[in-house]
Design a protein around this motif. Structure first.
Motif, PDB file in Angstrom:
ATOM      1  N   SER A 358      49.993  18.291  22.521  1.00 50.03           N
ATOM      2  CA  SER A 358      51.374  17.821  23.312  1.00 50.03           C
ATOM      3  C   SER A 358      52.366  17.260  22.401  1.00 50.03           C
ATOM      4  O   SER A 358      51.974  16.242  21.899  1.00 50.03           O
ATOM      5  N   TRP A 359      53.624  17.286  22.912  1.00 48.56           N
ATOM      6  CA  TRP A 359      54.718  16.354  22.159  1.00 48.56           C
ATOM      7  C   TRP A 359      54.910  15.156  23.173  1.00 48.56           C
ATOM      8  O   TRP A 359      55.097  15.489  24.232  1.00 48.56           O
ATOM      9  N   THR A 363      55.043  10.388  19.390  1.00 49.82           N
ATOM     10  CA  THR A 363      53.675  11.045  18.445  1.00 49.82           C
ATOM     11  C   THR A 363      53.507  12.532  19.136  1.00 49.82           C
ATOM     12  O   THR A 363      54.050  12.924  20.188  1.00 49.82           O
ATOM     13  N   ILE A 364      52.516  13.091  18.476  1.00 51.16           N
ATOM     14  CA  ILE A 364      51.801  14.280  18.686  1.00 51.16           C
ATOM     15  C   ILE A 364      50.354  13.934  19.313  1.00 51.16           C
ATOM     16  O   ILE A 364      49.867  13.526  18.357  1.00 51.16           O
ATOM     17  N   HIS A 480      57.674  24.633  18.918  1.00 52.81           N
ATOM     18  CA  HIS A 480      57.885  24.545  17.382  1.00 52.81           C
ATOM     19  C   HIS A 480      58.041  23.173  16.906  1.00 52.81           C
ATOM     20  O   HIS A 480      57.712  22.666  15.787  1.00 52.81           O
ATOM     21  N   ARG A 481      57.735  21.894  18.012  1.00 53.04           N
ATOM     22  CA  ARG A 481      57.992  20.676  17.707  1.00 53.04           C
ATOM     23  C   ARG A 481      56.593  20.386  17.280  1.00 53.04           C
ATOM     24  O   ARG A 481      56.574  19.322  16.396  1.00 53.04           O
ATOM     25  N   THR A 482      55.551  20.827  17.884  1.00 49.13           N
ATOM     26  CA  THR A 482      54.193  20.384  17.580  1.00 49.13           C
ATOM     27  C   THR A 482      53.368  21.553  16.879  1.00 49.13           C
ATOM     28  O   THR A 482      52.542  21.295  15.941  1.00 49.13           O
TER      29      THR A 482
END
Length: 507
Positions: A358-359, A363-364, A480-482
């Motif tokens: 999860s974004w 942090t991821i 696409h962020r994670t």
């Protein structure tokens, strides 16, 4: 003449009495502090029952003792609880207790409809219901709004007959009293002036068309509350306040006789709207669930950079294994293709943990278990029950759990922990004959798998020959962020490998 020794003895005695009085006040202060402490309520799902933790329900906000400015006896105000993180308001279902009923710890007070489920609101205190402030069927009651009053002594019940939301608690009573004083002050100043009646009537007459032109009714908050409690339409009142403003006295002085003419007008005006000839549409009221779906998915599509990757899987071995296992089940389970998809997804997430994330803005968050949400259609909207720790469960367990969750979801009987959270979602429309589609990510998750129908196709075989195979297309929507494209490809390859060699899922 008083000697210095006498003065010293007097000062000493006075000091002792002061200390003694101060010491006597300490236990009294402690008793008051304990007396005013917050009382706990809990909320449970209708069936089966699960007690929510204090993190889900704010104890101070949901039940606290108040002393009203109108000299009501000591009482406890019960507020609308927040039963889920996304809940901002709820609907009041059926009250299980009525005014005058005794309450024991564990008794269900009222059913509350959240954005996802119907919950029972349980009491953990003893007392009596003195006043219900939100009747059964009340819609869109905001969080922390007073819904009922509870007292410890039965003889105090009748003293709350005229209790209103404005009287609920010190914080609510003060603005109401201030508003009442503000309204009474101009009237007191105008009372000695008999000649002021004519200008007042003129102001009221001038105010009516002004409200009509602006399509707005000017009324004080207290007048609105009283009118709402008495089911009086403010559009039928003429205001006697400054600039035609409707005040408390206008509402309390309203009589049914004065309501006859507007009622006739309202009835005639509503007749054509009630049954329009050849209406081409039907307006369906929004449920809380539908509102939340609209809000969350709009935010998801606007804020999450979606991209889509599709792969086709041969399902012949899954079909054969499913048939063999179902024949040997002895009616203990009945596996579906979707059960294999849930298991394969969970194992693929363990193989490619980057997709199980999860974004979190700074942090991821990468999860250690595969909690699979299975999108389920209900009469009020879409809900996603969770198969927790699916990677460690067998196919039979997954099958039975999915069927149970889906049945209770359609009956609006899920507990919050059964649909809140999850790390990955599956949306299967194959049973409707849909070959291919893309799904919207369910935040804060990073991926959702869209599953299409299985169909027979002619595919290349060995030695240049052709053969038929059962092919199913699946599309992974990723954040696409994670999750980069390479990660999506690795996940789908692992997923495809488990489905095309399903015996690996049994190891």
């Amino acid at each position: 003449m008083i000697s210095s020794a006498s003065v010293s003895r007097l000062a000493l005695a006075t000091g002792r009495r002061t200390v003694q009085r101060a010491a006597a006040l300490v236990p009294m202060a402690r008793a008051i502090a304990s007396h005013n402490s917050a009382r706990a309520f809990s909320a449970t799902a209708s069936a089966p029952r699960h007690i929510l933790t204090a993190s889900s329900v704010s104890l101070k906000n949901n039940m606290a003792r108040f002393y009203s400015s109108k000299s009501y006896p000591s009482h406890i105000t019960i507020n609308m609880p927040a039963l889920s993180p996304t809940m901002t308001m709820g609907n009041i279902g059926t009250w299980q207790k009525k005014v005058g009923d005794a309450i024991a710890p564990g008794d269900v007070l009222v059913e509350i409809e959240t954005d996802k489920a119907q919950m029972d609101f349980e009491c953990q205190e003893e007392g009596y219901i003195a006043k219900i402030l939100a009747d059964s069927g009340s819609k869109e009651v905001t969080i922390n709004q007073p819904i009922a009053i509870m007292v410890e002594n039965k003889e105090d019940i009748e003293k709350f007959a005229d209790f209103t939301v404005a009287d609920a608690g010190g914080a609510a009573a003060a603005p109401a009293a201030t508003e009442e004083k503000k309204e009474e002050a101009p009237k007191a100043a105008e009372a000695p002036k008999a000649e002021a009646e004519a200008p007042k009537s003129s102001d009221s007459a001038n105010a009516a068309p002004s409200r009509s032109d602006a399509d707005r009714i000017f009324a004080s908050p207290l007048a609105k509350k009283i009118a709402n409690e008495k089911n009086i339409s403010l559009s039928e009142l003429s205001g006697s306040g400054p600039h035609g403003r409707i005040v408390k006295a206008d509402v309390e002085g309203y009589t049914p006789a004065a309501k006859a003419a507007p009622a006739t007008k309202a009835a005639s005006a509503s007749t054509p709207a009630a049954a329009p000839a050849g209406a081409a549409y039907t307006d369906i009221p929004l449920t809380n669930m539908r509102k939340i779906i609209a809000q969350r998915l709009t935010e998801s599509k606007q804020n999450i950079p979606h991209y889509y990757v599709t792969v086709e899987c041969e399902m012949d071995k899954v079909m054969k294994l499913r048939e063999v296992l179902n024949k040997a089940s002895e009616d203990k389970y009945k596996l579906s293709v979707n059960d294999f998809i849930v298991k394969a997804s969970a194992l693929a997430l363990k193989a490619v943990p980057e997709a199980n994330s999860s974004w979190m803005n700074d942090t991821i968050r990468q999860y250690h278990t595969a909690d699979i949400c299975v999108a389920t259609s209900t009469p009020t909207g879409l809900i996603t029950p969770i198969v927790a720790n699916a990677e460690s469960k067998g196919l039979a367990t997954i099958s039975n759990q999915v069927k149970d969750l889906a049945a209770r979801a359609r009956a609006n009987k899920l507990a919050p922990h059964e649909y809140q959270g999850g790390t990955f979602t599956i949306s299967n429309m194959g049973m409707y004959g849909i070959k291919h589609f893309t799904a919207i990510i369910n935040p804060p998750q990073s991926c959702i798998l869209a599953v299409g129908a299985t169909e027979k196709r002619v595919v290349p075989g060995e030695d240049g020959e052709v053969r038929t195979a059962s092919i199913m297309a699946v599309t992974l929507s990723s954040d696409h962020r994670t999750v980069d494209g390479a990660v999506s490809a690795q996940f789908l390859n692992a997923f495809k490998g488990y489905l095309e060699n399903p015996l690996k899922m049994l190891l």
